[in-house]
Design an enzyme around this catalytic site. Structure first.
Site, short mmCIF file in Angstrom:
data_model
loop_
_atom_site.label_atom_id
_atom_site.label_comp_id
_atom_site.label_asym_id
_atom_site.label_seq_id
_atom_site.Cartn_x
_atom_site.Cartn_y
_atom_site.Cartn_z
N GLU A 146 -29.78 -26.33 -29.49
CA GLU A 146 -28.84 -27.01 -28.57
C GLU A 146 -29.18 -28.49 -28.45
OE1 GLU A 146 -27.58 -24.74 -24.83
OE2 GLU A 146 -29.40 -23.72 -25.46
N LYS A 189 -32.46 -14.55 -19.13
CA LYS A 189 -32.03 -15.53 -20.12
C LYS A 189 -33.13 -15.98 -21.07
CE LYS A 189 -28.74 -18.09 -19.71
NZ LYS A 189 -27.42 -18.34 -20.19
N SER A 239 -34.32 -19.38 -17.89
CA SER A 239 -33.52 -19.97 -16.82
C SER A 239 -34.29 -19.80 -15.52
CB SER A 239 -32.19 -19.24 -16.73
OG SER A 239 -31.63 -19.39 -15.44
N HIS A 251 -12.44 -19.76 -40.20
CA HIS A 251 -11.81 -19.85 -38.87
C HIS A 251 -12.61 -19.06 -37.82
CE1 HIS A 251 -8.16 -21.23 -41.08
NE2 HIS A 251 -8.56 -20.33 -41.96
#
Ligand code: ARG
Length: 464
Positions: free
Chosen positions: A295, A288, A282, A161
Site C-alpha cells: 500500500e 486485521k 489495526s 477487466h
C-alpha cells in the site's frame, strides 16, 4: 565592511551583509550536504589536474588533497560543523579547507565555478544512486525468478477487466513483473550514460582562461564523456529529468504490482499470504492484517511522479545558462531516488516470502468458466469456424450460469445440447492443466514455458 560580515566567497562587491532570513532562504546546505563525498571527489580531481597543467604546485595540490580527505573523515565521523551562512556544501567545505590549510585552500577554486562544480557533483551522486538502484532491481528480479520457478505449475485465474478470463500459471504471472523490471533496468542503464558526462571545466558559463585539461579530470572521475558546450554543461538538468522519468515508470510498475498484492491478500481473493513482518495490524479491529508495504509503495509512487513534474516545470522557463532556480533540482531528485530505492528494497525483501495459497487459486480458476476459450478452440479443431464456436460456447456458459455449473462439471449429454461435435475427449481440454499446457509457445503460460523463461531470466541477470 569586513569579510566576516559578508560572505567570504563573494562578499567583495557587497556593502552590507545578506539579510538573515534571505541567507536561510537561499541556502541549500541542509539538503546538498549529502553530496559531500562527490564534492570532495570532484575537488581532488580538479586540484590534481591543476597541478598537472602547472596552475598549482605539487606541494599545493598535496596540501589541498590531504585537507579534503581530512574533511571527509570529519564529515563521516559526524564532527563537521555545517554552517547555513556558508550557503551550500561547496562553500562549507572550501571555507573549512582554507581555515585548515591556509591561503592554499583559496586556490582550489581556480578555473572553476560553483556552477560547474554543482553540476558535476549531482551527476557523480546520481551515478552512484543508479548503481544501487540497479542492484536492487536485480535482487527483486532474482526473487521473482525463484518464486516463479517454484510455481511453474501452480494454477490461478488470469484476468482481463478484473473478470476471470483464462487459467494461467502463477509462475507465468510473476514473470510478467520480471519483464517490466527488465525494461526498467535497461532504461536506467541507458539513462546512466547521459548522467555520466562531465560538465567540470565549463566554469561559470563560458569556460576558463586557465590551460585546463578536461581529459584528466574526466579520467580521474570515471566520466564517459566531456560535455561539449560550457553553457549547456552548467545548465543542463535533462539527466535528472530523464532519471525521474525512468524512476516514474519503475514506480508505476511497482504500484501496479502493489495493487495486485493488496487484492490477492484480501479475504475476497485469498491468493497469497504475506509474512507478518511485511504487514501491520489495526488498533481497533483485532482480526486485521494489513498489507502495508505494498500500500505504501503504491502511495509513494505519487512522490516520484511529482518529482518528474516538478523538474520539468523547474526547467521550462530558464534562459541559458545557470540560474539559481537550479538549486531546486536537488530535493525532488534526491527524494525520487530514495523512494525508488527503498521501494525496490522492500519488494526485494518481500517477494521471496510470498506464500501462494494454491487451493484457493485453483478454486477461483475453476469458477468463472476460465476454460471457455479452450472449448471454442476444441470445436475449431473439429472443423467449425471460430465465430460459430464462440456462439456455441456462449450458450453453454449461459446454461452453466443458470444451473450453477462450470463447463468441466457438465455431463457429455449436457454439453452435446450445444454441439454434436463435442465428444468424450472434450474433458481433457476443459481441465485447468489441459488449458495451460496447451499454451506452449514462447511467452505462453505453459509450465514448460515458465521454466524456459526462468532459465532465460537467469542468463540475462548473469550477463549484467
Ligand atoms: N547551491 C547552488 C546550487 O545548488 C550551487 C551553485 C550556485 N552558484 C551560484 N552562482 N550561485 O545550484
Amino acid at each position: 565592511m569586513s569579510s566576516e560580515k559578508t560572505n567570504q566567497s563573494w562578499g567583495g562587491r557587497f556593502s552590507e551583509p545578506v539579510d538573515a532570513f534571505v541567507a536561510r532562504f537561499t541556502a541549500s546546505v541542509d539538503f546538498d550536504k549529502r553530496m559531500y563525498k562527490h564534492d570532495i571527489m570532484g575537488s581532488i580531481a580538479h586540484a590534481t589536474m591543476l597541478a598537472k597543467v602547472g596552475v598549482l604546485t605539487n606541494a599545493e595540490r598535496d596540501s589541498i588533497v590531504q585537507g579534503l580527505n581530512a574533511i571527509r573523515e570529519e564529515i563521516e565521523a559526524g564532527k563537521f560543523n555545517w554552517r547555513v551562512d556558508l550557503e551550500d556544501v561547496h562553500m562549507n567545505i572550501e571555507a573549512v579547507l582554507t581555515e585548515r590549510i591556509g591561503i592554499v585552500g583559496k586556490k582550489l577554486h581556480t578555473g572553476r565555478s560553483r556552477n560547474d562544480q554543482v553540476a558535476t557533483d549531482i551527476r557523480l551522486w546520481l551515478r552512484d544512486e543508479i548503481d544501487l538502484i540497479l542492484a536492487e532491481i536485480t535482487r527483486l528480479q532474482q526473487g521473482l525468478l525463484d518464486v516463479a520457478e517454484a510455481n511453474a505449475e501452480t494454477i490461478m485465474p488470469g484476468f482481463t477487466h478484473l473478470q476471470t478470463a483464462q487459467p494461467v500459471t502463477f509462475g507465468h504471472h510473476l514473470l510478467a513483473w520480471f519483464e517490466m523490471l527488465s525494461r526498467d533496468y535497461e532504461r536506467l542503464v541507458d539513462c546512466r550514460k547521459r548522467v555520466n558526462r562531465m560538465p567540470l571545466g565549463s566554469a561559470a558559463l563560458a569556460g576558463t582562461t586557465y590551460p585546463i585539461d578536461r581529459a584528466v579530470t574526466c579520467d580521474l572521475l570515471g566520466f564517459e564523456a566531456i560535455s561539449g558546450n560550457s553553457l549547456d554543461g552548467v545548465s543542463d538538468r535533462d539527466f535528472a529529468i530523464e532519471f525521474c522519468s525512468a524512476a516514474s515508470l519503475a514506480m508505476m510498475h511497482l504500484s501496479r504490482f502493489s495493487e495486485e498484492l493488496v487484492l490477492w491478500t484480501s479475504a475476497q481473493f485469498r491468493f497469497i499470504d504475506l509474512p507478518d513482518r511485511f504487514c501491520t495490524g489495526s488498533s481497533i479491529m483485532p482480526q486485521k492484517k494489513n498489507p502495508d508495504v505494498p500500500e505504501l509503495v503504491r502511495g509513494k509512487t505519487g512522490r516520484v511522479f511529482g518529482a518528474l513534474m516538478g523538474l520539468l516545470t523547474l526547467m521550462k522557463g530558464q534562459p541559458l545558462a545557470y540560474n539559481k532556480d537550479n538549486q531546486e533540482d536537488k530535493e525532488p531528485l534526491f527524494d525520487a531516488a530514495d523512494t525508488l530505492r527503498d521501494s525496490l528494497r522492500a519488494f526485494a525483501d518481500m517477494v521471496p516470502a510470498i506464500k501462494p495459497k494454491k487451493d484457493f487459486m485453483r478454486e477461483a480458476a475453476l469458477r468463472g468458466f476460465s476454460t471457455a476459450t479452450d472449448l471454442a478452440d476444441y470445436l475449431v479443431g473439429k472443423g467449425l469456424p471460430f465465430r460459430d464456436c464462440h456462439e456455441i460456447v456462449g450458450h453453454a456458459v449461459k446454461y452453466g450460469v443458470d444451473n450453477i455449473k462450470d463447463l468441466a462439471e457438465m455431463s457429455l449429454e449436457e454439453l452435446r445440447q450445444f454441439s454434436d461435435k463435442i465428444e468424450q475427449d472434450v474433458f481433457q481440454v476443459l481441465t485447468l492443466e489441459g488449458s495451460v499446457n496447451a499454451r506452449d509457445h514462447i511467452g505462453g503460460t505453459a509450465p514448460r514455458q515458465v521454466r524456459l523463461a526462468v532459465e532465460r531470466g537467469r542468463k540475462l541477470i548473469a550477463e549484467r
